[in-house]
Enzyme design. Structure first.
Site, PDB file in Angstrom:
ATOM      1  CB  SER A 135      31.031   0.921  79.432  1.00 48.52           C
ATOM      2  OG  SER A 135      30.657   1.341  80.729  1.00 48.52           O
ATOM      3  CD  GLN A 336      30.828  21.595 101.421  1.00 51.41           C
ATOM      4  OE1 GLN A 336      31.437  20.618 101.000  1.00 51.41           O
ATOM      5  NE2 GLN A 336      31.436  22.650 101.928  1.00 51.41           N
ATOM      6  CD  GLU A 363      24.059  -2.283  85.665  1.00 48.05           C
ATOM      7  OE1 GLU A 363      24.826  -1.636  86.411  1.00 48.05           O
ATOM      8  OE2 GLU A 363      23.878  -3.504  85.788  1.00 48.05           O
TER       9      GLU A 363
END
Lengths: 382, 82
Positions: A135, A336, A363
């Site tokens: 990033s 779950q 992104e």
């Protein structure tokens, strides 16, 4: 000349959410788990996507696209993301590069690349991340030097979506003064593609590490001037990618909801259907609510893009942050609800769970997003 | 046109940085306000507000240093001047 109908007979054009949903339900949903296990999207589907006009429908009609507005594009990408995040990832990076060339390219660059990108004859990949920089774009080590009127590129890019298959790479590299964006055809001497296999999520997105060793490029490889513009090529392209990832995250929530609603309607525990248990109802109601909220945030970002409003950039950060965190949360709850079945290949929720985690990272990691959103609030409010 | 453009541009910058005191001549890059995100917002704002398309060869840092230079850019790109 071979027509699209001959390449993939029976494939209808995707022009909106409804036609996208039909395409995805027919050509992607039944096979998404197989793609995930095989670690790749087959050529047959890529050809069908070409026939459906899916690659870059936002491009102008005379450039191989259909002039689709970005709200509708977001809806299409959401539907594809509902079916398979790996396939949506291929669309995301192709969209980013196609938009960048259309927006920032010289007339010659647009003529050379845009129609082929629009048709899907050339598939593209976005090359920013490196072994030492994700990033944080300021950490880019790849570099170009000017030589003989052109450029020589050296460096390594990593985690490149569709790097295994793409024909054209948009590579960000350090110039003498800033960071520039360079169009590099895959078959350029010095380009080496190494597949990255067996990753956590979006396992079929054909990720690769790409090395560039003394890659000689012509002067026309630079997309937009270096310097002030280069930062905007990166910012604008990532903004569109972030938008697509946000839409795909909404698709994951929707897929989790649909899988759980179906499962809870037939699975019993203690003589009751899961759907009648209050704790399960709570989980499903949260999925419904967050899917709608995320979809609205995405639609607002898209509307602002279509209007050319500068505020779309922050709206997109907010949409991606909300949608991706909600997708990770609800995909986890979906596993779950399915219990041990949810940990198997027999149901799609394990794939959704792994794919959703990736959405929080790509992104712009969610940590970067929170810093950016908070700093904007600090400037405007505090 | 340019006087009006200057005010609209200043309003946009001040809305993003309300705590700052900015006039039409100040170099917003020197003040440390501009990152790549704000640069993109500036370009989008100018293109949308003044209905112009900024070509690559006008995307130079000097054109965006101050409200004055941005207003001059708008003037150059405005169809009314052609």
């Amino acid at each position: 000349m071979t027509t699209q109908a001959e390449i993939a007979p029976g494939v209808l054009q995707v022009t909106d959410r409804k036609s996208a949903r039909a395409f995805v339900d027919t050509h992607i949903v039944p096979y998404a788990d197989a793609y995930d296990r095989q670690g790749r999207v087959p050529e047959e589907l890529l050809e069908r996507m070409t026939a459906a006009g899916l690659w870059a429908p936002f491009l102008p009609g005379d450039s191989g696209g259909g002039g689709m507005d970005l709200v509708t594009l977001g809806e299409v990408h959401e539907e594809v993301g509902r079916g398979c995040s790996s396939v949506r990832s291929l669309l995301t990076v192709h969209t980013m590069v196609s938009w960048a060339v259309q927006r920032w390219g010289s007339p010659a660059q647009r003529e050379q690349w845009v129609p082929a990108l629009g048709r899907g004859d050339v598939l593209a990949a976005f090359c920013l991340s490196e072994p030492g920089a994700g990033s944080d774009a300021s950490g880019i080590a790849s570099n170009v030097v000017e030589k003989n009127g052109g450029w020589v590129l050296n460096g390594v890019k990593k985690w490149i979506t569709n790097g295994q298959r793409a024909d054209l790479f948009l590579v960000f590299a350090r110039t003498a003064t800033s960071i520039g964006a360079f169009l590099v055809p895959r078959d350029t001497p010095g380009v080496e593609v190494t597949p990255i296999e067996d990753v956590l999520g979006t396992r079929a997105s054909m990720i690769a590490e790409i090395s560039f060793r003394d890659v000689a490029l012509g002067p026309d490889a630079l997309l937009g001037p270096s310097g002030f513009t280069a930062g905007m090529v990166l910012t604008g392209t990532l903004d569109l990618g972030r938008y697509s990832v946000a839409t795909g995250s909404v698709g994951i929530i929707q897929a989790a909801l649909e899988a759980c609603a179906a499962y809870a309607s037939r699975r019993t525990v203690g003589g009751s259907l899961l759907k009648d248990l209050p704790l399960i109802q709570a989980k499903l109601s949260d999925m419904v609510t967050d899917a709608r909220a995320a979809r609205l945030l995405v639609a607002e970002a898209g509307r602002l893009k279509d209007a050319g409003e500068a505020s779309t950039i922050m709206a997109t950060w907010v949409a991606k942050y909300f949608a991706s965190t909600a997708a990770a949360r609800h995909a986890s709850e979906a596993v779950q609800i399915h219990g041990a079945n949810g940990c198997s290949h027999d149901y799609p929720v394990a794939r959704l769970y792994r794919d959703a985690k990736v959405m929080e990272i790509i992104e712009g990691s969610n940590e970067i997003q929170r810093i950016t959103i908070a700093s904007q609030a600090e400037r405007e409010i505090i | 046109m340019s006087g009006n453009a200057k005010e609209q541009i200043l309003d946009f910058v001040r809305a993003r940085y309300p705590q700052a005191e900015i006039d039409e001549t100040q170099d917003i890059f020197a003040l440390g306000f501009v990152n790549s995100l704000f640069a993109m917002e500036l370009v989008m704002f100018i293109e949308k507000t003044f209905e112009v398309t900024i070509p690559n060869d006008e995307l130079k840092i000097d054109n965006f240093r101050s409200a004055n230079t941005m207003a001059e850019l708008v003037d150059r790109l405005s169809p009314a001047r052609v």
